[in-house]
Scaffold this active site. Structure first.
Site, PDB file in Angstrom:
ATOM      1  CE  LYS A  73      32.258  19.068  53.547  1.00 13.89           C
ATOM      2  NZ  LYS A  73      33.588  18.475  53.308  1.00 13.89           N
ATOM      3  CG  ASP A  98      33.427  16.550  50.113  1.00 10.09           C
ATOM      4  OD1 ASP A  98      33.584  16.462  48.886  1.00 10.09           O
ATOM      5  OD2 ASP A  98      33.880  17.497  50.790  1.00 10.09           O
ATOM      6  CE  LYS A 146      36.137  18.418  47.126  1.00 11.78           C
ATOM      7  NZ  LYS A 146      36.057  18.137  48.579  1.00 11.78           N
ATOM      8  CG  ASP A 150      40.101   6.349  38.299  1.00 16.91           C
ATOM      9  OD1 ASP A 150      40.512   6.045  37.153  1.00 16.91           O
ATOM     10  OD2 ASP A 150      40.654   5.962  39.338  1.00 16.91           O
ATOM     11  CB  THR A 169      37.194  27.753  46.437  1.00 18.25           C
ATOM     12  OG1 THR A 169      37.255  26.745  47.429  1.00 18.25           O
ATOM     13  CG2 THR A 169      35.767  27.956  46.009  1.00 18.25           C
ATOM     14  NE  ARG A 174      37.496  25.867  59.625  1.00 19.08           N
ATOM     15  CZ  ARG A 174      38.397  26.406  58.800  1.00 19.08           C
ATOM     16  NH1 ARG A 174      39.603  26.682  59.240  1.00 19.08           N
ATOM     17  NH2 ARG A 174      38.072  26.655  57.554  1.00 19.08           N
TER      18      ARG A 174
HETATM   19  O1  C5P Z   1      35.167  25.043  58.563  1.00 21.81           O
HETATM   20  P1  C5P Z   1      34.575  25.528  57.264  1.00 21.81           P
HETATM   21  O2  C5P Z   1      33.174  26.101  57.406  1.00 21.81           O
HETATM   22  O3  C5P Z   1      35.512  26.446  56.504  1.00 21.81           O
HETATM   23  O4  C5P Z   1      34.406  24.184  56.417  1.00 21.81           O
HETATM   24  C1  C5P Z   1      33.977  24.185  55.098  1.00 21.81           C
HETATM   25  C2  C5P Z   1      33.929  22.784  54.566  1.00 21.81           C
HETATM   26  O5  C5P Z   1      33.640  22.844  53.179  1.00 21.81           O
HETATM   27  C3  C5P Z   1      35.237  22.012  54.691  1.00 21.81           C
HETATM   28  O6  C5P Z   1      34.915  20.633  54.851  1.00 21.81           O
HETATM   29  C4  C5P Z   1      35.911  22.258  53.374  1.00 21.81           C
HETATM   30  O7  C5P Z   1      36.802  21.246  53.003  1.00 21.81           O
HETATM   31  C5  C5P Z   1      34.699  22.282  52.434  1.00 21.81           C
HETATM   32  N1  C5P Z   1      34.917  23.000  51.173  1.00 21.81           N
HETATM   33  C6  C5P Z   1      35.285  24.335  51.108  1.00 21.81           C
HETATM   34  N2  C5P Z   1      35.464  24.934  49.901  1.00 21.81           N
HETATM   35  C7  C5P Z   1      35.283  24.239  48.776  1.00 21.81           C
HETATM   36  C8  C5P Z   1      34.903  22.904  48.812  1.00 21.81           C
HETATM   37  C9  C5P Z   1      34.728  22.310  50.043  1.00 21.81           C
HETATM   38  O8  C5P Z   1      35.429  24.984  52.138  1.00 21.81           O
HETATM   39  N3  C5P Z   1      35.415  24.842  47.617  1.00 21.81           N
END
Ligand code: C5P
Length: 232
Positions: free
Chosen positions: A32, A59, A61, A64, A119, A211
């Site tokens: 992603k 990603d 998003k 518009d 979220t 992460r």
């Molecule tokens: O590091 P981590 O596993 O928390 O990363 C989750 C990824 O998913 C990040 O790129 C974050 O921006 C994305 N994301 C999220 N929650 C959402 C939408 C996207 O954690 N509702």
């Protein structure tokens, strides 16, 4: 629908991204690319990662007016991404325009999914600031139904919402779910998390993992563990 693990490459430069991807020699994860990396490096980062054999979820998003989204989606389609997204809040018309823009001359197109409610948006703020007088779950279900009506393939949602989206939109409707952590891992700033195994049981089609893989001592091993738990 094939289940897969998507690795969130939340790096700020091409250099860091390639240093990370270079560690993967025998497997090419679905990755992603988010706004930070895309805005700092431009379309070349997409082309470069594609050339290395990875599938890409771009990603960005989009949100518009329908005409602008349609034309922008046509550009992303030519970049040959495998999945991209938009905000369902842009309305059914905007989402229909996005599908049109994304569809290539031969009828193929990248997977298109919608963000329902971020979220980070709480029910309280949604009601008080956005004046949406419904429960956040009803809003998520309605936005998912709108996305389905517009011809989209699915939504991004919390794994804990995937079941309710599938109930409302059918099991073919794709759920892409971030907020995944290993049972013995750090949750960091995520609040409502689930394990890859639980996400599989709930019915997620794709999990987005950042992460727990990018910051692991051995990212390749962490990726493989994720695939094993989620895909089996
Ligand atoms: O590091 P981590 O596993 O928390 O990363 C989750 C990824 O998913 C990040 O790129 C974050 O921006 C994305 N994301 C999220 N929650 C959402 C939408 C996207 O954690 N509702």
């Amino acid at each position: 629908m094939g289940k897969d693990v998507i690795v969130a490459c939340d790096f700020s430069s091409a250099e860091d991204t390639f240093a990370f991807l270079d560690r993967f020699t025998d497997v090419k994860p679905f990755v992603k690319i988010g706004m930070e990396l895309y805005y700092s490096e431009g379309p070349s980062i997409v082309k470069e990662i594609k050339k290395r054999g990875h599938k890409i979820f771009l990603d960005l998003k989009l949100h518009d007016i329908p005409n602008t989204v349609k034309k922008s989606m046509a550009v992303l389609s030519r970049l040959d991404v495998d999945m991209t997204n938009l905000h369902a809040a842009g309305t059914v018309d905007m989402m229909k325009a996005a599908v049109e823009g994304l569809t290539r001359e031969d009828g193929t197109r990248p997977i298109l999914i919608a963000v329902t409610q971020l979220t980070s948006t709480s029910e309280e703020r949604m009601q008080n600031e956005l004046l949406i007088n419904a429960s956040i779950n009803d809003t998520i279900v309605k936005y998912a139904q709108n996305a389905k009506e517009a011809g989209l393939d699915g939504v991004v949602c919390s794994p804990l919402e995937a079941g309710m989206v599938k109930d409302a939109c059918g099991c073919e409707f794709i759920t892409v779910t971030p907020g995944v952590r290993f049972a013995d891992g750090d949750i960091g700033d995520q609040v409502r998390v689930t394990t890859p195994e639980k996400a599989k049981q709930i019915g997620s089609d794709y999990i987005v993992v950042g992460r727990p893989i990018t910051a692991a001592a051995d990212p390749v091993e962490a990726y493989k563990r994720c695939v094993e738990e989620f895909v089996g």
